[in-house]
Design a protein around this motif. Structure first.
Motif, PDB file in Angstrom:
ATOM      1  N   ASN A 188     -31.052 -26.287   8.229  1.00  0.00           N
ATOM      2  CA  ASN A 188     -31.428 -26.225   6.819  1.00  0.00           C
ATOM      3  C   ASN A 188     -32.944 -26.112   6.663  1.00  0.00           C
ATOM      4  N   GLU A 189     -33.358 -25.393   5.645  1.00  0.00           N
ATOM      5  CA  GLU A 189     -34.768 -25.388   5.241  1.00  0.00           C
ATOM      6  C   GLU A 189     -34.968 -26.594   4.341  1.00  0.00           C
TER       7      GLU A 189
ATOM      8  N   GLU B 278     -29.490 -16.633   5.948  1.00  0.00           N
ATOM      9  CA  GLU B 278     -30.683 -17.352   5.491  1.00  0.00           C
ATOM     10  C   GLU B 278     -30.425 -18.849   5.603  1.00  0.00           C
ATOM     11  N   PRO B 279     -31.433 -19.636   6.030  1.00  0.00           N
ATOM     12  CA  PRO B 279     -31.237 -21.090   6.107  1.00  0.00           C
ATOM     13  C   PRO B 279     -30.870 -21.653   4.740  1.00  0.00           C
ATOM     14  N   ARG B 280     -29.985 -22.643   4.750  1.00  0.00           N
ATOM     15  CA  ARG B 280     -29.610 -23.294   3.507  1.00  0.00           C
ATOM     16  C   ARG B 280     -30.760 -24.183   3.058  1.00  0.00           C
ATOM     17  N   ARG B 281     -31.178 -24.042   1.804  1.00  0.00           N
ATOM     18  CA  ARG B 281     -32.288 -24.830   1.275  1.00  0.00           C
ATOM     19  C   ARG B 281     -31.760 -26.182   0.785  1.00  0.00           C
TER      20      ARG B 281
ATOM     21  N   GLN C 200     -37.033 -29.653   2.146  1.00  0.00           N
ATOM     22  CA  GLN C 200     -38.164 -30.165   1.390  1.00  0.00           C
ATOM     23  C   GLN C 200     -37.790 -31.578   0.950  1.00  0.00           C
TER      24      GLN C 200
ATOM     25  N   GLN D  48     -32.184 -30.788   8.915  1.00  0.00           N
ATOM     26  CA  GLN D  48     -33.002 -29.793   9.607  1.00  0.00           C
ATOM     27  C   GLN D  48     -32.390 -29.420  10.957  1.00  0.00           C
TER      28      GLN D  48
END
Length: 365
Positions: free
Chosen positions: A35-36, A10-13, A38, A31
């Protein structure tokens, strides 16, 4: 998602605090590493549940809140909260450098009142520099030549909030220099290590950065001293990431000024000069990935604060060989590369003058 050895993770948030161009550049760097992302404020962390919170220095969020949310969500903070808190206090950093680490610094004193500032200046001597205890790109800076400058110097530094001022001895140094140091895990040893980018020369006017170039021509003795200072101050901060260490160079003598535990305006020149720029280095280092500090071309950047050029003016500047233009909020940045940093500086100067002339002609027309 699968859980086998070849299954994708899973992408690292990652939550990048801030909305400035520097924050956006850093977000893009994370990104690019999958990475995910925000961006915004720390209040978004409770819903986003990041694994990493990246601070950029321009977020209004208090570090105490960042620390509390990180503990609640289990997120890592990069750079560490302790490094952010410590380096935000100019006096604390200077004390650590001088008194704990024994690094060469300019004479300095903290003043909590205008009278204390005046007394400190009398001891240190004119001319001197007065700075805010916490500062950002020249804010709170004053060059004090005589007693007639005292009132303005206090007002600039204290800002009416009771934070006081730092008085610093002025020396007629050869030039200002910034060392970018990246701390990450060395893949060959598995241990924490430090990589140094080529030194960056800087020029400030009234405390505000107006030009940077890389590499700066440090004598070998000064280079050794600069890297030793950078290694010792970043080691004491005990955090992975990119550190921007500001220094004064006089012959082989090097004096520590301050350190920023993240990408800085000084390091923007790496967008033109390095194989891996300072934002990508920060994304790598804070995730403990291998570092590449290779310089691929000498270069320079010229900062034009408050300049919003027309498309025609941008075209004229870009017509200068190996030159490009970027707009950063209310500033215009002119980047040039060349066979030497000195030649790159000439190109940014030529481009800036061409841009100014084009703007003036447009107004007259």
């Amino acid at each position: 998602m699968g859980t086998g050895p070849n299954s994708p993770l899973e992408p690292r948030r990652t939550l990048v605090l801030g909305t400035s161009p520097m924050a956006r550049e850093l977000a893009q760097a994370y990104q690019r590493l999958g990475n995910e992302i925000q961006t915004g404020t720390v209040s978004q962390a409770r819903e986003f549940r990041p694994q990493l919170i990246a601070t950029t220095g321009d977020s209004p969020d208090a570090l105490a809140e960042v620390a509390a949310v990180a503990e609640e969500t289990g997120a890592e903070v990069a750079p560490s909260v302790s490094a952010c808190h410590h380096t935000a206090d100019r006096l604390a950093v200077r004390k650590q450098a001088s008194e704990e680490l024994g690094l060469p610094t300019l004479d300095y004193e903290f003043a909590s009142t205008p009278q204390e500032m005046q007394d400190a200046i009398e001891r240190i001597g004119y001319p001197c520099v007065v700075k805010a205890p916490t500062s950002n790109d020249g804010e709170g800076f004053s060059f004090v030549r005589s007693s007639g400058d005292l009132a303005v110097a206090w007002s600039n530094a204290d800002r009416g909030v009771g934070q006081g001022a730092v008085v610093e001895r002025f020396i007629d140094f050869d030039f200002e220099c910034t060392i970018l140091a990246a701390r990450s895990i060395d893949p060959e040893t598995g241990q924490l290590a430090t990589w140094f980018c080529e030194p960056i020369g800087t020029h400030h006017r009234e405390g505000r950065l107006v030009e940077a170039w890389q590499p700066a021509p440090l004598p070998q003795g000064a280079m050794d001293n600069a890297r030793s200072i950078a290694a010792r101050i970043t080691g004491a901060l005990a955090s992975c990431g990119v550190f921007s260490i500001e220094l004064f160079v006089s012959g082989d003598d090097v004096y520590f000024s301050q350190v920023t535990p993240r990408p800085s305006r000084d390091g923007l020149v790496t967008l033109a000069t390095q194989r891996v720029n300072q934002f990508d280095l920060q994304a790598r280092a804070t995730q403990k990935l291998p570092i590449d500090s290779t310089l691929v071309s000498p270069g320079a950047v010229r900062f034009l604060p408050g300049v919003r050029p027309s498309l025609e003016a941008i075209a004229v500047a870009m017509a200068v060989e190996e030159t490009t233009v970027r707009l950063l909020n209310d500033d215009t940045l002119i980047f040039s590369t060349a066979d030497s940093a000195a030649e790159a500086r000439v190109r940014t100067d030529n481009a800036a003058r061409a841009m100014k002339k084009a703007q003036e002609n447009a107004i007259e027309g």
